[in-house]
Design a protein around this motif. Structure first.
Motif, mmCIF file in Angstrom:
data_model
loop_
_atom_site.group_PDB
_atom_site.id
_atom_site.type_symbol
_atom_site.label_atom_id
_atom_site.label_comp_id
_atom_site.label_asym_id
_atom_site.label_seq_id
_atom_site.Cartn_x
_atom_site.Cartn_y
_atom_site.Cartn_z
ATOM 1 N N ALA A 167 1.682 -15.446 7.578
ATOM 2 C CA ALA A 167 2.923 -15.336 7.026
ATOM 3 C C ALA A 167 2.678 -14.382 5.820
ATOM 4 O O ALA A 167 3.332 -13.287 5.510
ATOM 5 N N LEU A 168 1.634 -14.633 4.942
ATOM 6 C CA LEU A 168 1.203 -13.974 3.813
ATOM 7 C C LEU A 168 0.710 -12.553 4.224
ATOM 8 O O LEU A 168 1.165 -11.433 3.622
ATOM 9 N N ASN A 169 -0.180 -12.247 5.407
ATOM 10 C CA ASN A 169 -0.622 -11.012 5.677
ATOM 11 C C ASN A 169 0.707 -10.170 6.335
ATOM 12 O O ASN A 169 0.711 -8.940 5.902
ATOM 13 N N ARG A 170 1.492 -10.957 6.812
ATOM 14 C CA ARG A 170 2.821 -9.988 7.320
ATOM 15 C C ARG A 170 3.552 -9.473 6.170
ATOM 16 O O ARG A 170 4.131 -8.592 6.186
ATOM 17 N N VAL A 171 3.665 -10.405 5.196
ATOM 18 C CA VAL A 171 4.452 -9.766 3.966
ATOM 19 C C VAL A 171 3.652 -8.659 3.207
ATOM 20 O O VAL A 171 4.276 -7.858 2.809
ATOM 21 N N MET A 172 2.581 -8.927 3.000
ATOM 22 C CA MET A 172 1.623 -7.879 2.530
ATOM 23 C C MET A 172 1.570 -6.629 3.307
ATOM 24 O O MET A 172 1.600 -5.529 2.369
ATOM 25 N N THR A 173 1.675 -6.613 4.570
ATOM 26 C CA THR A 173 1.557 -5.340 5.541
ATOM 27 C C THR A 173 2.916 -4.752 5.220
ATOM 28 O O THR A 173 2.952 -3.606 5.077
ATOM 29 N N GLU A 174 4.071 -5.449 5.240
ATOM 30 C CA GLU A 174 5.307 -4.959 4.825
ATOM 31 C C GLU A 174 5.535 -4.247 3.626
ATOM 32 O O GLU A 174 6.001 -2.885 3.361
ATOM 33 N N LEU A 175 5.055 -4.932 2.511
ATOM 34 C CA LEU A 175 4.970 -4.380 1.205
ATOM 35 C C LEU A 175 4.094 -3.001 1.356
ATOM 36 O O LEU A 175 4.460 -2.078 0.546
ATOM 37 N N GLU A 176 2.952 -3.124 1.841
ATOM 38 C CA GLU A 176 2.152 -1.801 1.895
ATOM 39 C C GLU A 176 2.856 -0.796 2.635
ATOM 40 O O GLU A 176 2.654 0.443 2.031
ATOM 41 N N GLN A 177 3.518 -1.042 3.526
ATOM 42 C CA GLN A 177 4.359 -0.005 4.261
ATOM 43 C C GLN A 177 5.400 0.457 3.551
ATOM 44 O O GLN A 177 5.438 1.728 3.454
#
Length: 68
Positions: A43-53
């Motif tokens: 879940a954290l990885n998904r959130v961080m990926t979205e933020l990075e995008q």
């Protein structure tokens, strides 16, 4: 002699399943903890990926407006 031998075998048996049950509970709890941690990491990885995008998109827009 057999009854006393059988008696000796019966006494450790009640303790043994309790120890096995405790180990099984600990193992189950450990597995649940690992599963929960893994889910949290994903879940954290998904959130961080979205933020990075989002940040990358914002950067690209800035570069387009400043380049024009």
């Amino acid at each position: 002699m057999e009854p006393s031998g059988a008696g000796r075998k019966e006494k450790p048996k009640p303790r043994e399943p309790a120890a096995r049950l405790e180990k099984a509970k600990q193992k189950s709890a450990q597995q649940e903890l690992k599963q929960r941690q893994r889910a949290e990491i994903y879940a954290l990885n998904r959130v961080m990926t979205e933020l990075e995008q989002q940040q990358f998109d914002s950067f690209c827009k800035q570069m387009q407006t400043s380049g024009e």
